[in-house]
Design a protein around this motif. Structure first.
Motif, PDB file in Angstrom:
ATOM      1  N   TYR A 158      88.507  40.051  64.539  1.00 15.69           N
ATOM      2  CA  TYR A 158      88.205  38.908  63.679  1.00 15.69           C
ATOM      3  C   TYR A 158      87.456  39.352  62.431  1.00 15.69           C
ATOM      4  CZ  TYR A 158      85.686  34.953  61.751  1.00 15.69           C
ATOM      5  OH  TYR A 158      85.157  34.039  60.879  1.00 15.69           O
ATOM      6  N   GLU A 159      86.545  40.287  62.576  1.00 13.24           N
ATOM      7  CA  GLU A 159      85.776  40.740  61.417  1.00 13.24           C
ATOM      8  C   GLU A 159      86.685  41.351  60.351  1.00 13.24           C
ATOM      9  OE1 GLU A 159      82.663  43.279  62.834  1.00 13.24           O
ATOM     10  OE2 GLU A 159      81.777  41.718  64.101  1.00 13.24           O
ATOM     11  N   SER A 193      84.347  30.072  62.151  1.00 16.15           N
ATOM     12  CA  SER A 193      83.624  31.157  62.819  1.00 16.15           C
ATOM     13  C   SER A 193      84.455  31.731  63.961  1.00 16.15           C
ATOM     14  CB  SER A 193      82.303  30.645  63.380  1.00 16.15           C
ATOM     15  OG  SER A 193      82.550  29.724  64.443  1.00 16.15           O
ATOM     16  N   THR A 216      93.903  37.461  55.187  1.00 16.96           N
ATOM     17  CA  THR A 216      92.509  37.312  55.595  1.00 16.96           C
ATOM     18  C   THR A 216      92.213  35.833  55.824  1.00 16.96           C
ATOM     19  OG1 THR A 216      91.702  37.122  53.317  1.00 16.96           O
ATOM     20  CG2 THR A 216      91.770  39.337  54.279  1.00 16.96           C
ATOM     21  N   TYR A 217      91.222  35.583  56.687  1.00 21.36           N
ATOM     22  CA  TYR A 217      90.800  34.200  56.946  1.00 21.36           C
ATOM     23  C   TYR A 217      89.361  34.193  57.427  1.00 21.36           C
ATOM     24  CZ  TYR A 217      90.273  29.602  59.018  1.00 21.36           C
ATOM     25  OH  TYR A 217      89.815  28.345  59.314  1.00 21.36           O
ATOM     26  N   SER A 218      88.528  33.398  56.770  1.00 17.41           N
ATOM     27  CA  SER A 218      87.128  33.271  57.175  1.00 17.41           C
ATOM     28  C   SER A 218      86.675  31.815  57.146  1.00 17.41           C
ATOM     29  CB  SER A 218      86.237  34.112  56.257  1.00 17.41           C
ATOM     30  OG  SER A 218      86.400  33.710  54.899  1.00 17.41           O
ATOM     31  N   ALA A 240      88.479  38.452  58.720  1.00 19.63           N
ATOM     32  CA  ALA A 240      87.586  37.675  57.857  1.00 19.63           C
ATOM     33  C   ALA A 240      87.256  38.391  56.557  1.00 19.63           C
ATOM     34  CB  ALA A 240      86.293  37.344  58.608  1.00 19.63           C
ATOM     35  N   THR A 241      87.195  39.722  56.596  1.00 21.11           N
ATOM     36  CA  THR A 241      86.734  40.472  55.425  1.00 21.11           C
ATOM     37  C   THR A 241      87.824  41.285  54.754  1.00 21.11           C
ATOM     38  OG1 THR A 241      86.133  42.419  56.732  1.00 21.11           O
ATOM     39  CG2 THR A 241      84.465  40.690  56.482  1.00 21.11           C
TER      40      THR A 241
END
Length: 369
Positions: A358-359, A313, A308-310, A362-363
């Motif tokens: 991406y979501e 943006s 994961t990566y956040s 990110a999560t």
């Protein structure tokens, strides 16, 4: 165990040797007619490189060229300083360069060799898992600019590559794990047996002296050799195969993450996150089954790699991906899978799919499509 010699065929054939205690092979690999050898090495490896320098000094005039560690080395100023040193040492076209270090060192040293007198001999001695299975093999060289990673470079095949597994004994555990990112990638794009070995292994048992790690190294190198022999300069494959571009699986997002993090994230970690992202993207494009997507999450995570990566943006990462080398005009292109070891190219995916993938990245949670 005896050394394993993996031949790279083509217009300029050479061998990749995997084993232990390999410095004694250097004179043979360098070949005849060499008087001067420049050793370009990461400046934090002063003690580790000493046996190589001492071995070479008995037969050659040796120029010692320490460069910064990691991505800080991949700058035009560093390359220029190496050029100046070669000029002062009187390097001719018959002399040679030896690189000693990780992937950044082989990238820089290979580029110096490619550009000095329009090309001199180079032998790579990678000291990291990432360097062994990726950067040192295949002749790609390059440096970074403010606009992105590896945007300036050349193809320059080495005279040989010596993968001395003994060097992995002193490698920090986090660096060894990061190198597994490229190994697992090879399992997805070409050799699923790699995935079986990784998933069955106790991650803590994957050490420099592990028979399983050695098999993983050799299998990943064979994957890269097979690809580069058929498409050295990334002009394209046949029958729908992306050719050498397949080695960039996951790298479009990986390079964007590296840029967003100021190149402080390890490359193999970024590749793991990038592969998870592109698997989710392929699922949204309808090319990849859910079980293969899920295996991306679990295989990389099993060896301790991030999935994961956040930290940036979507808009920031999207902008960085647009200057990726694989982009064509304003259209993004991704290497994707249609099944295990069945790669293809996805051109111009929708922003909806890009953002949705991406979501998940990110999560870590699936989103409705």
């Amino acid at each position: 165990m005896s050394d394993t010699v993996l031949p790279v065929t083509g217009a300029a054939p050479y061998d990749v040797v995997v084993g232990t205690d390999l410095p004694g092979r250097l004179p043979q690999v360098l070949g005849g007619g060499v008087q001067r050898v420049a050793v370009i090495f990461s400046d934090d490896l002063g003690e580790l490189v000493r046996p190589v320098l001492e071995s070479l000094a008995t037969a050659y005039d040796v120029t010692v060229l320490p460069i910064p560690d990691g991505e800080r080395a991949k700058a035009a100023t560093v390359v220029a300083s190496c050029w100046e040193a070669l000029g002062e040492a009187g390097f001719t076209r018959s002399d040679a360069i030896v690189t000693f270090g990780g992937g950044a060192t082989t990238d820089v040293g290979g580029f110096v060799a490619a550009t000095w007198l329009r090309g001199v001999r180079v032998v790579h001695v990678p000291t990291t898992l990432l360097g062994m299975v990726d950067a040192a093999v295949g002749g790609k060289t390059g440096i970074n600019t403010r606009s992105g990673k590896n945007l300036v470079g050349s193809f320059h095949e080495p005279a040989g590559v010596l993968c001395d597994l003994a060097h992995l004994r002193s490698l920090p555990r986090a660096e060894l794990v990061a190198g597994l990112g490229e190994v697992v990638k090879c399992g997805f794009i070409a050799d699923p047996r790699i995935l079986d070995l990784v998933e069955a292994a106790d991650p803590a048992g994957l050490t420099a002296d592990s028979a399983v790690l050695r098999e993983l190294v050799e299998r990943a190198i064979r994957v890269k050799i097979d690809v580069v022999v058929s498409d050295l300069k990334e002009t394209g494959g046949s029958g729908g195969h992306p050719g050498r571009e397949v080695l960039n699986y996951g790298h479009t997002m990986a390079h964007a993450i590296e840029r967003a993090e100021g190149y402080t994230v390890r490359h193999g970690e970024a590749v793991a996150m990038g592969c998870v992202y592109v698997a989710e993207l392929a699922a949204r494009a309808g090319t990849l089954a859910p079980e293969v997507v899920a295996r991306h999450h679990t295989a990389f995570a099993h060896v301790g790699l991030p999935t994961t990566y956040s930290g940036a943006s979507f808009e920031e990462l999207h902008a960085a991906m647009k200057v990726d080398k694989k982009a064509r005009g304003s259209q993004l292109r991704f290497v994707v899978l249609t099944d295990l070891a069945v790669p293809a190219v996805l051109s111009g995916p929708s922003e909806v799919d890009l953002r949705s993938a991406y979501e998940v990245l990110a999560t870590g949670r699936a989103v409705s499509r």
